[in-house]
Design a protein around this motif. Structure first.
Motif, PDB file in Angstrom:
ATOM      1  N   THR A  54       0.416  -1.556   0.146  1.00 49.26           N
ATOM      2  CA  THR A  54       0.037  -0.127   0.278  1.00 49.26           C
ATOM      3  C   THR A  54       0.660   1.521  -0.218  1.00 49.26           C
ATOM      4  O   THR A  54       0.400   2.534  -0.950  1.00 49.26           O
ATOM      5  CB  THR A  54      -1.146   0.050   0.935  1.00 49.26           C
ATOM      6  N   LEU A  55       1.711   1.149   1.101  1.00 44.65           N
ATOM      7  CA  LEU A  55       2.535   2.589   1.355  1.00 44.65           C
ATOM      8  C   LEU A  55       3.358   2.847  -0.601  1.00 44.65           C
ATOM      9  O   LEU A  55       3.641   3.740  -0.696  1.00 44.65           O
ATOM     10  CB  LEU A  55       3.853   2.021   1.826  1.00 44.65           C
ATOM     11  N   GLU A  56       3.861   1.460  -1.163  1.00 46.44           N
ATOM     12  CA  GLU A  56       4.536   1.978  -2.228  1.00 46.44           C
ATOM     13  C   GLU A  56       3.500   1.811  -3.574  1.00 46.44           C
ATOM     14  O   GLU A  56       4.550   2.980  -4.701  1.00 46.44           O
ATOM     15  CB  GLU A  56       5.193   0.145  -2.973  1.00 46.44           C
ATOM     16  N   THR A  57       1.854   1.753  -3.198  1.00 44.02           N
ATOM     17  CA  THR A  57       0.851   2.376  -4.126  1.00 44.02           C
ATOM     18  C   THR A  57       1.455   4.030  -4.153  1.00 44.02           C
ATOM     19  O   THR A  57       0.857   4.463  -5.358  1.00 44.02           O
ATOM     20  CB  THR A  57       0.258   1.758  -4.124  1.00 44.02           C
ATOM     21  N   LEU A  58       1.022   4.145  -2.664  1.00 46.44           N
ATOM     22  CA  LEU A  58       0.610   5.701  -1.969  1.00 46.44           C
ATOM     23  C   LEU A  58       2.116   6.361  -3.253  1.00 46.44           C
ATOM     24  O   LEU A  58       1.920   7.517  -3.528  1.00 46.44           O
ATOM     25  CB  LEU A  58       0.660   5.981  -1.056  1.00 46.44           C
ATOM     26  N   ARG A  59       3.443   5.822  -2.947  1.00 51.00           N
ATOM     27  CA  ARG A  59       4.129   6.859  -3.154  1.00 51.00           C
ATOM     28  C   ARG A  59       4.905   6.628  -4.652  1.00 51.00           C
ATOM     29  O   ARG A  59       5.072   7.872  -5.683  1.00 51.00           O
ATOM     30  CB  ARG A  59       5.958   6.093  -3.205  1.00 51.00           C
ATOM     31  N   GLN A  60       4.227   5.431  -5.915  1.00 47.85           N
ATOM     32  CA  GLN A  60       3.930   6.128  -6.938  1.00 47.85           C
ATOM     33  C   GLN A  60       3.018   6.821  -7.245  1.00 47.85           C
ATOM     34  O   GLN A  60       3.102   7.318  -8.050  1.00 47.85           O
ATOM     35  CB  GLN A  60       3.604   4.570  -7.407  1.00 47.85           C
ATOM     36  N   ARG A  68       2.021   9.004  -5.757  1.00 43.21           N
ATOM     37  CA  ARG A  68       2.666  10.808  -5.374  1.00 43.21           C
ATOM     38  C   ARG A  68       3.106  10.596  -7.666  1.00 43.21           C
ATOM     39  O   ARG A  68       3.382  12.492  -6.909  1.00 43.21           O
ATOM     40  CB  ARG A  68       3.006  10.628  -4.241  1.00 43.21           C
ATOM     41  N   GLN A  69       4.580  10.253  -6.993  1.00 43.10           N
ATOM     42  CA  GLN A  69       5.434  10.716  -8.553  1.00 43.10           C
ATOM     43  C   GLN A  69       4.166  11.206  -9.350  1.00 43.10           C
ATOM     44  O   GLN A  69       4.632  11.738 -10.449  1.00 43.10           O
ATOM     45  CB  GLN A  69       6.334   9.626  -8.545  1.00 43.10           C
ATOM     46  N   ASP A  70       3.646  10.037  -9.740  1.00 39.89           N
ATOM     47  CA  ASP A  70       2.384  10.306 -11.203  1.00 39.89           C
ATOM     48  C   ASP A  70       1.719  11.616 -11.111  1.00 39.89           C
ATOM     49  O   ASP A  70       2.279  12.645 -11.951  1.00 39.89           O
ATOM     50  CB  ASP A  70       1.612   9.339 -10.891  1.00 39.89           C
ATOM     51  N   ASP A  71       1.468  11.864  -9.516  1.00 38.00           N
ATOM     52  CA  ASP A  71       0.428  13.237  -9.404  1.00 38.00           C
ATOM     53  C   ASP A  71       1.577  14.457  -9.750  1.00 38.00           C
ATOM     54  O   ASP A  71       1.332  15.219 -10.478  1.00 38.00           O
ATOM     55  CB  ASP A  71       0.025  13.230  -8.005  1.00 38.00           C
ATOM     56  N   ASP A  72       2.854  14.712  -9.345  1.00 39.14           N
ATOM     57  CA  ASP A  72       4.164  15.708  -9.369  1.00 39.14           C
ATOM     58  C   ASP A  72       4.604  15.837 -10.544  1.00 39.14           C
ATOM     59  O   ASP A  72       4.597  16.557 -11.143  1.00 39.14           O
ATOM     60  CB  ASP A  72       5.095  14.820  -8.776  1.00 39.14           C
ATOM     61  N   ALA A  73       4.343  14.746 -11.761  1.00 41.19           N
ATOM     62  CA  ALA A  73       4.761  14.724 -12.604  1.00 41.19           C
ATOM     63  C   ALA A  73       3.618  15.454 -13.867  1.00 41.19           C
ATOM     64  O   ALA A  73       3.962  15.858 -14.676  1.00 41.19           O
ATOM     65  CB  ALA A  73       4.748  13.553 -13.555  1.00 41.19           C
ATOM     66  N   VAL A  74       1.856  15.104 -13.527  1.00 34.71           N
ATOM     67  CA  VAL A  74       1.609  15.647 -14.062  1.00 34.71           C
ATOM     68  C   VAL A  74       1.199  17.268 -13.701  1.00 34.71           C
ATOM     69  O   VAL A  74       0.921  17.908 -15.009  1.00 34.71           O
ATOM     70  CB  VAL A  74       0.010  14.885 -13.498  1.00 34.71           C
ATOM     71  N   TYR A  75       1.916  17.430 -12.326  1.00 34.75           N
ATOM     72  CA  TYR A  75       1.220  19.063 -12.383  1.00 34.75           C
ATOM     73  C   TYR A  75       2.822  19.668 -12.630  1.00 34.75           C
ATOM     74  O   TYR A  75       2.335  20.915 -12.779  1.00 34.75           O
ATOM     75  CB  TYR A  75       1.086  19.296 -10.535  1.00 34.75           C
TER      76      TYR A  75
END
Length: 90
Positions: A65-71, A73-80
């Protein structure tokens, strides 16, 4: 007394004794080794096996679950970052 009732407990008892024997044999076989270095090595192997069995299982669900959340977050940062580069009102 019914003869079928007398036949059932004996095989069940034998199966129980056979299944419990290897565990007891594993714990007691070291003390019968005459050579001290071999006996100590046997005890060390048993200790390592016991420690391995007692290790708690890794919480795979939580770490996944933590790994999924980190991924995410990284995807969201790339979109922003890509949205910030878009010219609005040019």
């Amino acid at each position: 007394m019914d003869s079928t009732l007398m036949k059932f407990p004996l095989p069940a008892l034998i199966a129980l004794l056979i299944s419990a024997a290897p565990a007891a044999a594993l714990e007691q076989n070291c003390r019968f080794i005459q050579a001290k270095p071999d006996r100590e090595a046997c005890y060390k192997r048993q200790e390592e096996e016991l420690a391995e069995r007692r290790k708690p299982a890794a919480p795979t669900g939580e770490s996944k679950t933590l790994e999924t959340l980190r991924q995410m977050r990284q995807d969201d940062d790339a979109v922003y970052r890509s949205i910030n580069n878009i010219c609005r009102g040019c």
